[in-house]
Design an enzyme around this catalytic site. Structure first.
Site, PDB file in Angstrom:
ATOM      1  N   ARG A   1     -32.630  22.768  17.479  1.00  0.00           N
ATOM      2  CA  ARG A   1     -32.647  22.000  18.721  1.00  0.00           C
ATOM      3  C   ARG A   1     -32.529  22.931  19.926  1.00  0.00           C
ATOM      4  NH1 ARG A   1     -34.079  17.352  21.425  1.00  0.00           N
ATOM      5  NH2 ARG A   1     -32.456  16.702  22.889  1.00  0.00           N
TER       6      ARG A   1
ATOM      7  N   ILE B   1      -9.095  -1.380  -5.264  1.00  0.00           N
ATOM      8  CA  ILE B   1      -9.086  -0.614  -6.501  1.00  0.00           C
ATOM      9  C   ILE B   1     -10.476  -0.037  -6.771  1.00  0.00           C
ATOM     10  CG2 ILE B   1      -8.562  -0.644  -8.956  1.00  0.00           C
ATOM     11  CD1 ILE B   1      -6.166  -1.192  -7.006  1.00  0.00           C
TER      12      ILE B   1
ATOM     13  N   GLU C   1      -4.925   7.297  -1.215  1.00  0.00           N
ATOM     14  CA  GLU C   1      -4.053   8.286  -1.857  1.00  0.00           C
ATOM     15  C   GLU C   1      -2.806   8.582  -1.020  1.00  0.00           C
ATOM     16  OE1 GLU C   1      -4.133  10.759  -4.739  1.00  0.00           O
ATOM     17  OE2 GLU C   1      -5.041   8.970  -5.549  1.00  0.00           O
TER      18      GLU C   1
ATOM     19  N   ARG D   1      -3.684  14.513  -5.222  1.00  0.00           N
ATOM     20  CA  ARG D   1      -3.859  14.730  -3.785  1.00  0.00           C
ATOM     21  C   ARG D   1      -4.629  16.003  -3.439  1.00  0.00           C
ATOM     22  NH1 ARG D   1       1.978  11.983  -2.270  1.00  0.00           N
ATOM     23  NH2 ARG D   1       1.109   9.894  -1.889  1.00  0.00           N
TER      24      ARG D   1
ATOM     25  N   GLY E   1       0.836  -1.186   0.000  1.00  0.00           N
ATOM     26  CA  GLY E   1       0.000   0.000   0.000  1.00  0.00           C
ATOM     27  C   GLY E   1       0.871   1.236   0.000  1.00  0.00           C
TER      28      GLY E   1
END
Length: 383
Positions: free
Chosen positions: A268, A157, A363, A243, A131
């Site tokens: 809320r 992939i 990535e 990236r 990796g």
């Protein structure tokens, strides 16, 4: 310093992408998250309106957008759903090696296919035991006459099950380590190409993530990208452009989480007032806004540098790493603001929290990005 004021055309791209996300993606995002089906209807519509393959140059039939313009689109799509946006934009990543190292014939054929037809592609580097350490890949490519014979298994992939062709990294010279890796264009219907097991993921479930199995696949030598041994260099150049895109995806998810939290904080009530009037919640919202803006500007700057043809490896890693960390932190705080409701699937922040985590992994992990940044700083590179 660059001027990041958007042109009318860039604003139109951004608006088109946001309207598409709001109309086409948001209403069905929960369905695809639940079923993990591939969002073919959305892919078809995105291709029709011109939101697919933005980086394919005009001479090959694409819009030829800059990276800066591409990430404007990416943020809006990710705002709608990170998984669906990954399905729509992985073509952008897989096109990069072709843009960087492809021959004119390769570009005309494969980039032209992406522009003309609803074609999908995939970027196949990662393996079960390789990796972050890409130089450890085991997939082999052996030259036999006018062909290369590829064998090996790729892991995690994106689009593996549905791609029409793949950019595959394989070892052509084991002794040369990372300088012995080469890249190939491999078509889905060639004998020996077989998508493997599809992963059942925590988040981004609308994107197809699976193994790719290659068994004695015969690849014509014309489908070698660049020269033998150049794939690692090609991959590093591609990362400088991919990236910032990953970082901006994270920004889109974080922005959606903040918007949901702001809306909830105005509705809320506790102790007789909306929770947004409590300082503890205000501080969380303020931190979200600062982090998202900072991450966006890091991504914009990295993309601008790449578009200028300037060195941008450090900035690309900063954009990706900081954006990923911001997405995880902001979505976590959004869940906290929702309290118990944030932990159930009735509210989108639960999905956003799950979708965010993988930004710190794919990535290149956040740890790898920090290593790249630190090495660059310690070497004294001027920035």
């Amino acid at each position: 310093m660059p001027d990041f004021s958007l042109t009318d055309e860039q604003s139109a791209f951004q608006r088109l992408a946001h309207e598409f996300a709001q109309k086409e993606i948001v209403p069905v995002a929960a369905h695809y998250d639940r079923t993990a089906e591939f969002p073919w209807p959305i892919v078809e519509k995105a291709h029709e309106v011109g939101l697919m393959n933005p980086n394919v140059p005009a001479e090959y039939g694409g819009p030829g957008l800059s990276l800066f313009e591409e990430i404007l689109i990416n943020e809006e799509l990710a705002w709608g759903c990170a998984g669906i946006s990954a399905s729509l934009t992985i073509n952008n990543v897989a096109a990069l090696p072709l843009l960087i190292a492809g021959t004119e014939e390769q570009k005309k054929r494969y980039l032209g296919l992406l522009a003309r037809e609803r074609q999908m592609t995939a970027y196949a580097v990662t393996e079960p035991n390789a990796g972050s350490d890409a130089a450890a890949i085991q997939t082999k490519a052996k030259r036999v006459g006018d062909e290369y014979v590829l064998s090996g298994t790729k892991q995690f992939i994106t689009n593996a099950s549905i791609a029409n062709f793949y950019i595959v990294f394989a070892v052509t010279d084991r002794a040369a380590e990372h300088k012995g890796i080469s890249a190939f264009i491999v078509e889905r219907d060639w004998p020996g190409v077989e998508p493997g097991r599809k992963d059942d993921k925590m988040g981004q479930r609308a994107s197809n993530t699976a193994q790719l199995i290659l068994e004695e696949v015969r690849v014509p030598k014309q489908n070698l990208l660049g020269r033998e041994g150049e794939a690692f260099k090609i991959a590093m150049a591609a990362f400088d452009r991919s990236r910032p895109g990953t970082g901006i995806f994270a920004v889109g998810v974080a922005r959606r989480a903040m918007e949901e939290a702001v809306k909830y904080a105005g509705e809320r009530k506790t102790f007789g007032v909306p929770i947004g009037q409590h300082q503890a919640i205000q501080f969380k919202i303020a931190d979200m806004a600062m982090q998202i803006q900072a991450a966006r500007w890091l991504c914009w700057h990295a993309a601008w540098l790449a578009d200028q043809g300037r060195r941008s490896s450090r900035e690309a890693s900063m954009a990706k790493c900081f954006g990923a960390d911001v997405a995880v932190q902001v979505t976590s705080e959004a869940v906290q603001i929702f309290g118990g409701y944030g932990y159930v699937k009735d509210y989108v922040v639960e999905k956003l929290y799950r979708d965010a985590k993988v930004f710190q992994i794919y990535e290149g992990t956040s740890e790898i990005q920090r290593t790249i940044i630190a090495r660059d700083v310690l070497q004294g590179s001027a920035h």
